[in-house]
Design an enzyme around this catalytic site. Structure first.
Site, PDB file in Angstrom:
ATOM      1  N   ASP A 244       0.961  -1.107   0.018  1.00 12.89           N
ATOM      2  CA  ASP A 244       0.075   0.083   0.151  1.00 12.89           C
ATOM      3  C   ASP A 244       0.973   1.211   0.041  1.00 12.89           C
ATOM      4  O   ASP A 244       2.028   1.195   0.372  1.00 12.89           O
ATOM      5  CB  ASP A 244      -1.041  -0.106   1.314  1.00 12.89           C
ATOM      6  CG  ASP A 244      -2.316   0.776   0.808  1.00 12.89           C
ATOM      7  OD1 ASP A 244      -2.223   1.735   0.093  1.00 12.89           O
ATOM      8  OD2 ASP A 244      -3.084   0.561   1.702  1.00 12.89           O
ATOM      9  N   GLU A 592     -17.120  10.339   5.107  1.00 16.20           N
ATOM     10  CA  GLU A 592     -16.281   9.100   5.330  1.00 16.20           C
ATOM     11  C   GLU A 592     -15.620   8.754   4.181  1.00 16.20           C
ATOM     12  O   GLU A 592     -15.984   8.877   2.972  1.00 16.20           O
ATOM     13  CB  GLU A 592     -17.406   7.960   5.704  1.00 16.20           C
ATOM     14  CG  GLU A 592     -18.505   7.512   4.476  1.00 16.20           C
ATOM     15  CD  GLU A 592     -19.374   6.367   4.513  1.00 16.20           C
ATOM     16  OE1 GLU A 592     -19.174   5.947   5.775  1.00 16.20           O
ATOM     17  OE2 GLU A 592     -20.232   6.138   3.988  1.00 16.20           O
TER      18      GLU A 592
END
Length: 845
Positions: A244, A592
């Site tokens: 990542d 979010e």
């Protein structure tokens, strides 16, 4: 190397043998540079296609967010969506190649999706990117996506999928770079790994992304258990692994498990992390080889995996040999793709409540109100990790298109998601001047980077612009890929704190007195940015707004005004004459998502601190009810919201997720009965925060429908319909030998008056077995039935389907009672879904 008739393995080995150590290390960064002496072009591995091609400068089709696609429970739809996305991705790559941009980020064919982490806690902001809380549903949908995206050509990949984030990763966002989780072997193999196993072992996914966090005190990208033992040895994965982005930095910056970049790079490589995304820690691989920490042959192993993917994508072969390389630009936003975006948006909508048949609404309705923060919110329908379609249909637009001639639609935003105070605009023109002239100096550039001399410099009265696709701000400027700089001086009329909002599309930033106060140049998905400016009467303040457009519609607006609190009683009084009120609320990707700079009540850093619907929305809904008119709550969200008060009082509730470019059309189709709702929840909707363990607790105890012992507000698998279904004629053996398959069948009938889709769900439970799930989904089928029609539905359960995971992480099949349940939802629920549930006890011997 360039002979496309030779085996890929031979070509790759030849290429890697020609590289110097320095070239090898550089090729293991996500932005791999060109090697001119060998004719190898630069390539950036970083691309996204979560629900349609993302972040490209070209217009593409945007499908419903991943969690919404999971609510379709339709592997065929997901497969086709992925196939269409790969088609558009090829067109984007081909166009970028023709324009000399194919080495740029978001132009490649290696997509870092799907996100198959288990949505174990509704507070996680990135849960919207997943297929929900169930390992089985996630595995089947994820496998369909991979197969659709990668294609079925025997030689070439259409695109390369990547299963992420491996593993045990689902928030919290603010601490993800330093978190360490220690899941039990049972939870690891029972919950966190099954979907990865399905994609890696059975679906043939090309890539895997390792996660930021640590597991058992080792960072995931350098983890003995996950990367070495499971991924490479047990599962024999031969594809590539990417970190990542910035995860290798975390080894020494946050986890503190490694002393420096060289140690981190070497250990990540030893654990077969082939690409480092984000920075350049992997440059340290050169030093690691030279100091004997690793061997150059270890780099070769990784490089062979990387170049194998590029060769399988046809990047080094003639265009005439690679059918996908011939994909034309005309496929972008094709009618077929748009139609499928609409189909999936319709399929995803979950009818949560419909008292006394309030829905569907009559098309003869004459006056309707559409209220709320998501009523006309294009960001909300697109979700995150999204592309940019040329047209987005919001709720208010969809309903306006649905209404007949002469019908009146009243639209008011009324509130923001978390507060009831809006900006009442003031006229700014009298405050603005530049070098003695009233207004704003506007400089327009024929590029996106404000480079060179402006093509046009003009005076404008303010900064409040919208240009539709194909329009230009000034003559002699292109219709795409332009930028602007607006400069003015604001003279304050009084000593006060002024309230401002700035909003734009595509990217923008604001400077006050040469200090940047708003930066949305690359991350502008949070909508209007509010800010305040204390001013002194008659003082001047330099304002500079910079803006760029890449394609499509464009806008840039700077507004000031007074913060005004909405009067709910007055609003309700204005709506007493309407026939129905639609409140479009919930939350949005403005609140979010991934590691977001958002901190408002109920939200922190992209996550939620409470699962309750923001209180301001509950209060407004109560005020709207006082009108005595039917109130329909259209809820948009990427995660489960607790709405116990709404469930008790609002007659009709529709969960519409983030529905993609055709969300508004789909919502209107459901509300007015042109589509019978058929979505089913891929997550449990809990009643309150009290139902949730600590966010950082990765034990599955009392989590998700499989282990939750309380009473949900709406259970996993739940969803209503405008018609009714009935199950009968259950056929299954009374007993079976351990290890043998079990066949189960049932007759399904649409007993209602409307055609509709039913999602048949098959659950298995093992009563009396310690630590076993309450029940587990082990089969599902989405079935279309005309009213009065019946169909025979059958499943075959394998020994694995009938097995459990013990405390050491080993699979076993228990003997004795096994309960099989088949129907329109979970067994034993008070709020059953569309059809009855039939259960049968079978003895395993």
């Amino acid at each position: 190397m360039w002979d496309h008739t030779l085996p890929v393995e031979q070509r790759v080995a030849d290429l890697v043998s020609r590289l110097t150590l320095e070239e090898k290390a550089a090729q293991m960064l996500n932005a791999a540079p060109a090697i001119p002496r060998l004719g190898i072009p630069a390539y950036d591995w970083w691309n996204e296609t979560l629900h349609g091609v993302a972040r490209t400068p070209y217009h593409v089709t945007s499908y419903p967010q991943a969690i919404a696609m999971a609510a379709t429970w339709d592997t065929a739809s997901l497969y086709l969506m992925a196939d269409y996305s790969a088609t558009e991705g090829r067109a984007v790559h081909n166009r970028a190649t023709a324009e000399g941009k194919n080495n740029e980020r978001y132009m490649g064919l290696t997509y870092w999706t799907p996100n198959i982490n288990i949505f174990r806690d509704p507070r996680w902001g990135r849960g919207q990117e997943t297929y929900g809380e169930d390992p089985y549903l996630t595995a089947k949908l994820g496998a369909a996506f991979v197969r659709g995206l990668q294609g079925n050509d025997p030689k070439y990949l259409k695109a390369a999928a990547c299963a992420k984030h491996f593993a045990v990763h689902s928030g919290p966002e603010p601490s993800r770079h330093s978190d360490n989780f220690n899941p039990s072997p049972h939870d690891l193999w029972d919950t966190y790994l099954p979907a990865f196993h399905e994609l890696i072992v059975n679906a043939g996914v090309a890539g895997v992304m390792c996660a930021y966090n640590a597991v058992n005190n080792q960072p995931c990208c350098g983890n003995d258990l996950l990367m070495t033992s499971i991924l490479r040895r047990q599962w024999k994965f031969t594809g590539y692994v990417t970190s990542d982005c910035w995860a290798i930095d975390d080894f020494f910056k946050y986890h503190k498990t490694h002393k420096d970049a060289t140690a981190a790079a070497a250990d990540a490589l030893i654990h077969s992390t082939d690409i480092e995304c984000g920075t350049s820690v992997y440059h340290s691989l050169i030093n690691a080889v030279q100091t004997g920490l690793i061997s150059e042959k270890q780099l070769d192993t990784s490089l062979k995996r990387l170049f194998t993917v590029r060769f399988r994508l046809g990047m080094f072969d003639p265009v005439s040999e690679v059918k996908y390389a011939q994909t034309p630009g005309s496929v972008l936003e094709s009618p077929e793709h748009d139609a499928h975006a609409l189909k999936m948006a319709r399929q995803s909508i979950v009818l949560l409540k419909n008292t006394d048949g309030v829905l569907p609404l009559s098309k003869a309705i004459r006056k309707i109100a559409v209220i709320g923060p998501n009523a006309d919110n294009k960001i909300a329908v697109l979700g995150n990790y999204n592309g940019t379609p040329s047209k987005v249909v919001t709720v208010v637009e969809g309903i306006r298109q649905k209404l007949g001639p002469g019908a009146e639609l009243i639209f008011e935003k009324a509130i923001n998601h978390t507060n009831d105070t809006l900006l009442a605009y003031r006229d700014m023109t009298a405050m603005l001047s530049f070098k003695g002239s009233p207004g704003v100096q506007a400089e327009y550039f024929n590029n996106e980077r404000l480079e060179g001399a402006p093509v046009q410099t003009v005076m404008e009265k303010d900064i409040d612009h919208y240009w539709a696709e194909g329009q230009t701000p000034v003559p002699n400027i292109g219709t795409i890929h332009y930028s602007a700089r607006y400069t003015s001086f604001l003279k304050a009329a009084a000593t006060e704190t002024m309230n401002f909002e700035i909003e734009g599309d595509d990217g923008y930033r604001l400077f006050i007195n040469d200090k940047m106060v708003v930066d949305a140049w690359t991350r502008n998905r949070w909508g209007a940015r509010p800010f305040t400016l204390p001013v002194q009467k008659d003082s001047s303040y330099k304002l500079v707004v910079e803006f760029y457009q890449n394609e499509g519609n464009a806008s840039i607006r700077l507004k000031t005004g007074d913060r005004v609190k909405t009067d709910f009683a007055a609003l309700a009084a204005r709506l007493r004459e309407v026939d129905a009120i639609i409140f479009a609320g919930g939350i949005s990707p403005q609140l979010e998502g991934e590691e977001m700079p958002v901190k408002v009540p109920g939200f922190d850093g992209g996550d939620r601190t409470t699962i309750m619907l923001p209180e301001v929305q509950t209060r407004l809904l109560e005020a709207l009810q006082q009108t005595g008119k039917p109130v329909i709550f259209v809820m948009m969200t990427g995660s489960a919201i607790a709405i116990p008060r709404e469930q008790a009082r609002i007659p009709a509730i529709v969960n519409a997720w983030y529905g993609g470019q055709r969300a508004g059309t789909a919502i209107a189709d459901v509300l007015f009965g042109d589509y019978n709702p058929s979505g089913r929840l891929p997550v449990t909707f809990y009643a309150s925060d009290k139902d949730l363990p600590a966010f950082t607790d990765y034990s599955m105890h009392n989590r998700t429908y499989r282990y939750f012992r309380g009473k949900p507000l709406y259970p996993f698998g739940y969803g209503l319909s405008y018609t009714n279904f009935r199950y009968n004629g259950l056929k299954v053996a009374e007993s079976a030998r351990k290890g043998a398959p079990v066949n189960i069948s049932v007759e399904l009938t649409n007993t209602g008056k409307l055609d509709g889709d039913e999602v048949v769900q098959l659950y298995v439970s093992h009563p009396g077995v310690a630590n076993a799930p309450v029940r587990s989904l082990k089969g599902f089928q989405r079935i279309q039935l005309k009213h009065g029609e019946s169909k025979h539905i059958s499943f075959t359960l394998t020994a694995e389907d009938l097995s459990l995971i013990d405390e050491k992480g080993n699979r076993y099949q228990p003997e004795g009672k096994t309960v099989l349940s088949i129907g329109g939802g979970q067994p034993g629920m008070d709020n059953a879904a569309t059809g009855n549930v039939l259960s049968h006890v079978i003895m395993i011997q």
